[in-house]
Write a protein that holds these residues in place. Structure first.
Motif: not given
Length: 580
Positions: A307-314
């Motif tokens: 999920r390279a383009n998913v934001p807020d994935t720490p």
């Protein structure tokens, strides 16, 4: 002697038949390329994210079932504050949900010939990131602000995977002649209806009319206004005269087939795309494996869809929660299109699928899949290899969880041995990420045998038989380590790694990782993934280093070792397994 002569005659007969078939296909393709645009096609494009696009244009186009592309920029200084002139991003998302194409017009409408390369990349990626933020498909089309172009911009667009880009020119687009990143267009600005209708009527076989339209009306820039009453007439004219009205992205099917000489088609195959494939959902394709779909007569590629383009994935949460993507190829592996995701009936709550291995045996497809029971910020959690089966490569049924050497076993690879039994190699993470193996008589019951190789850590093993030897390639994070064996038990390490030296091609300027190998007609093809953003240049955007894509290169055998030249064009023609 007679037997040898008979074999030679059979061999030459097969070559002659193959030559004839390829020649006929070549002729058909050549003819088809002349007739690919048999109807009158018009592309509608709208610039600058103006408010009237959402309030007037989109509802009208939906009434007629027309496609369109909306080129988005955040035109300074009013985009952020004056929503009587410009759309909100929520409205842009609504256009996407209505089925229209959302495309890139740079962030600030700066002319590309006034920017240096880093600024252009920043401008493009700003719009790409906003699309991700609002769950809008990644842009595949671009419009040059003010129609200005520059060779640097063409290079950047190609590297980033854009398929189409629009300029001016006031002439039809001819796919057989024009570069798809330099598509000419007509403007509808003003009140000269006859000029616009004359432009539309230039659509004909081999000639596509692309219209550039700004606001309808344009409250921000009146000098490029298209009056709403005239726009209604244009739309009605297109409908009444049965034009095919599409978005820029739909031009793909009108592109002519890539022609190659008959000798190349016979001896080498078709030139593979570079990059070979990018996932259109998460842009994180990795860990590829290929399998022939017997029913559909095409190749399937399965891959981990990070999920390279998913934001807020720490942390590494972006590598978790991953489905298994599927791409398909109908031309022997040279070009690939997205098919969807594998339907897997295993897992509850949050979970992750990694690194599929897929094989076919006696009409049943088997998948050995790494399963992670959760979404985690680090790597220190259990994971196992599960066995699934399918009859169509789409829907998968759980069979069992394999009992292997540890509770952190990943990256299965399965090969049938000469005695008819099966062997699996996998990564045992607690033991310095060594490669272990297990044996099975039937693909269902497995007995762990311990360590296969372990003098250095690695993952993603791939074992295959070629040139009278067994070979194993392993991702060692510095390219691919190579081993060979006579019996699949004792392995000898090759001194040099594959894909250690970065290439120069699009998306290939970094080391390669986690491969698959397919043998066809005694030629070996290495499918691998790259992180094209990991070139050592710092970036504040995590997506830049996370995104990944698939590449392919032909393996060469020289002096007892495997090599590959990733900067050479790769010509490929994978045959069905039963025809090899």
């Amino acid at each position: 002697m007679v037997g040898k002569q008979h074999k030679r005659k059979r061999m030459w007969l097969r070559i002659s038949i193959l030559f004839l078939v390829v020649f006929l296909v070549y002729c058909i393709q050549s003819k088809a390329s002349e007739q690919v645009i048999s109807d009158r096609v018009v592309v509608l494009t709208f610039d600058d994210a103006l408010a009237s696009h959402a309030t007037f244009v989109a509802p009208l186009l939906k009434q007629y079932g027309f496609g369109a592309t909306f080129f988005i920029c955040e035109f300074p200084p009013d985009f952020a504050t004056d929503k009587t002139k410009y759309m909100t991003w929520q409205q842009i998302r609504l256009l996407h949900d209505m089925g229209f194409e959302i495309a890139n017009h740079t962030r600030t409408h700066t002319h590309v010939n006034r920017m240096r390369r880093p600024q252009l990349i920043e401008e493009l990626e700003y719009i790409e990131n906003r699309c991700r933020e609002y769950s809008i498909s990644q842009p595949a089309s671009f419009a040059y602000p003010a129609y200005d172009t520059h060779p640097m911009a063409l290079e950047v667009l190609r590297e980033k995977g854009y398929r189409f880009a629009r300029i001016g020119g006031s002439r039809p687009y001819e796919p057989s002649k024009d570069d798809p990143l330099l598509i000419p267009s007509f403007s509808t600005t003003g009140t000269d209806k006859n000029r616009v209708l004359t432009a539309i009527q230039q659509a004909a076989p081999g000639r596509i009319v692309v219209l550039t339209i700004h606001g309808v009306p344009d409250m921000a820039h009146p000098h490029v206004n298209t009056p709403p009453e005239l726009f209604r007439e244009y739309v009605q004219f297109l409908h009444d005269n049965q034009y095919t009205v599409i978005a820029m992205r739909d031009l793909e099917k009108y592109l002519p087939p890539k022609k190659q000489d008959t000798k190349t088609l016979i001896l080498k195959g078709k030139k593979a795309d570079k990059p070979l494939f990018r996932d259109p959902v998460y842009d994180g394709a990795a860990d590829p494996v290929l399998c022939w779909n017997t029913k559909e007569k095409k190749w399937f590629m399965f891959y981990t869809n990070r999920r390279a383009n998913v934001p807020d994935t720490p942390g590494v949460t972006w590598v978790h929660g991953t489905p298994i993507g599927i791409a398909e190829s109908s031309d022997g592996g040279a070009t690939w299109t997205y098919r969807g995701t594998a339907e897997i009936d295993y897992g509850q709550g949050e979970y992750s699928y990694w690194a599929p291995e897929v094989i076919e045996h006696e009409g049943t497809y088997h998948m050995y899949l790494t399963f992670v029971p959760g979404i985690f910020k680090d790597w220190s959690h259990p994971r196992s290899i599960i066995h699934l089966t399918s009859k169509d490569l789409m829907k998968w049924t759980y069979q069992s969880t394999l009992k292997l050497s540890s509770d952190r076993s990943i990256d299965a690879c399965v090969l049938r041995l000469s005695d008819g039994t099966w062997r699996m190699w996998y990564n045992n993470e607690p033991d310095r990420k060594s490669i272990y193996y297990a044996d099975s008589p039937d693909l269902y019951t497995w007995t762990d045998r311990g360590k296969a190789i372990g003098e250095r850590p690695g993952e993603g093993p791939k074992v295959f038989h070629w040139k009278n030897r067994y070979w194993m390639v392993v991702d060692v994070w510095n390219g691919l380590g190579v081993y060979h064996s006579e019996d699949c038990l004792k392995w000898t390490r090759q001194k040099t790694n594959l894909l250690e030296k970065p290439g120069t091609g699009s998306g290939d300027q970094v080391k390669g990782g986690h491969p698959d190998v397919v043998i066809s007609e005694d030629r070996a093809y290495l499918f691998y993934f790259t992180h094209p953003g990991r070139t050592g240049v710092p970036s504040d955007d995590p997506y830049h280093e996370r995104r990944s894509l698939i590449q392919v290169v032909e393996i060469e055998y020289k002096d007892g070792e495997l090599t590959c030249e990733r900067d050479k064009p790769t010509y490929i023609q994978l045959l069905p397994p039963n025809e090899k």
